[in-house]
Every structure is written in structure tokens, then in C-alpha cells.
Design a protein around this motif. Sequence first.
Motif, PDB file in Angstrom:
ATOM      1  N   THR A  77       0.846  -1.195   0.000  1.00 38.55           N
ATOM      2  CA  THR A  77       0.000   0.000   0.000  1.00 38.55           C
ATOM      3  C   THR A  77       0.881   1.243   0.000  1.00 38.55           C
ATOM      4  OG1 THR A  77      -0.140   0.160   2.400  1.00 38.55           O
ATOM      5  CG2 THR A  77      -1.805  -1.185   1.315  1.00 38.55           C
ATOM      6  N   ASP A  78       0.390   2.318  -0.566  1.00 37.90           N
ATOM      7  CA  ASP A  78       1.154   3.564  -0.637  1.00 37.90           C
ATOM      8  C   ASP A  78       0.861   4.506   0.522  1.00 37.90           C
ATOM      9  OD1 ASP A  78       2.404   2.852  -3.003  1.00 37.90           O
ATOM     10  OD2 ASP A  78       0.774   3.642  -4.230  1.00 37.90           O
ATOM     11  N   CYS A  79      -0.229   4.297   1.202  1.00 41.25           N
ATOM     12  CA  CYS A  79      -0.669   5.213   2.244  1.00 41.25           C
ATOM     13  C   CYS A  79       0.169   5.062   3.515  1.00 41.25           C
ATOM     14  CB  CYS A  79      -2.139   4.946   2.557  1.00 41.25           C
ATOM     15  SG  CYS A  79      -2.833   6.104   3.723  1.00 41.25           S
ATOM     16  N   LYS A  80       0.784   6.158   3.944  1.00 38.73           N
ATOM     17  CA  LYS A  80       1.542   6.182   5.198  1.00 38.73           C
ATOM     18  C   LYS A  80       0.861   7.191   6.116  1.00 38.73           C
ATOM     19  CE  LYS A  80       5.922   4.783   3.226  1.00 38.73           C
ATOM     20  NZ  LYS A  80       7.339   5.097   3.038  1.00 38.73           N
ATOM     21  N   ASP A  81      -0.012   6.683   6.965  1.00 41.78           N
ATOM     22  CA  ASP A  81      -0.860   7.538   7.794  1.00 41.78           C
ATOM     23  C   ASP A  81      -0.161   8.123   9.016  1.00 41.78           C
ATOM     24  OD1 ASP A  81      -3.053   7.127   6.139  1.00 41.78           O
ATOM     25  OD2 ASP A  81      -3.657   5.324   7.221  1.00 41.78           O
ATOM     26  N   PHE A  82       0.956   7.561   9.421  1.00 39.81           N
ATOM     27  CA  PHE A  82       1.601   7.976  10.665  1.00 39.81           C
ATOM     28  C   PHE A  82       2.885   8.736  10.352  1.00 39.81           C
ATOM     29  CE2 PHE A  82      -0.820   4.089  11.338  1.00 39.81           C
ATOM     30  CZ  PHE A  82      -1.732   4.544  12.278  1.00 39.81           C
TER      31      PHE A  82
END
Length: 111
Positions: A77-82
Amino acid sequence: DNCDYATNYKSDLKQHILKHKGPKNFRCDICDFATNRKTSLKRHLLRHNVSKDLKCAKCNYETNNKYNFKQHLLRHTDCKDFKCGNCYYETKIKRNLKRHVLKHTNCKDFK
């Protein structure tokens, strides 16, 4: 004092100390691995299991460890939420951010 290990987490220190203490009564029948924790032996034995039950559909990664499999899937996944407020560090895993933030302090409370 067996070594110079230091950490910010009391639980990590407890786990580390176990490596130095007592007899290692739990032994692998396949190789020379030995430990003083039954759970560590169970986790180790999965390495010898020929068939890997969990297989990634996007690459050739295979494992028998559910936690490791979940962590692996995040790689796709590409999403880095932190995100770190002190530098440009970003991660997909909240626990990784907590550990990272401690790197900005020089204090290691547990030795």
C-alpha cells in the motif's frame, strides 16, 4: 550486567533479559535452536514447516505467521498515515512511529 542493551520499553528489557537467564529447556528437534520460552520455540518451528499457509497475491512472499503476513501486506500500500512531527519519517504502522519518536530523545530509561 551481561551486555550493554538499552531500550525505552520495560517490556523489551524483560524479553531481552530472558535471553541471558536460566536453562534453555525448549529445544528444536530439527536444528540446534534452544530457548527458555515455549512460545519462542513454537514460532521457531514454523520456519521448518515446508508448506506456508499464508501467501501474498502480489508477490512471492509466504509465511505461516499471521502477524508477519499482515505487516507484509502493508508493503503493497502507498498510504503512510503515521508521520513524525520532528522529521520527515512516515510509516504505515502506528507502533513503528511510536518507536521512531523515541529516537529523537537521548534517554534510554531501561538498561
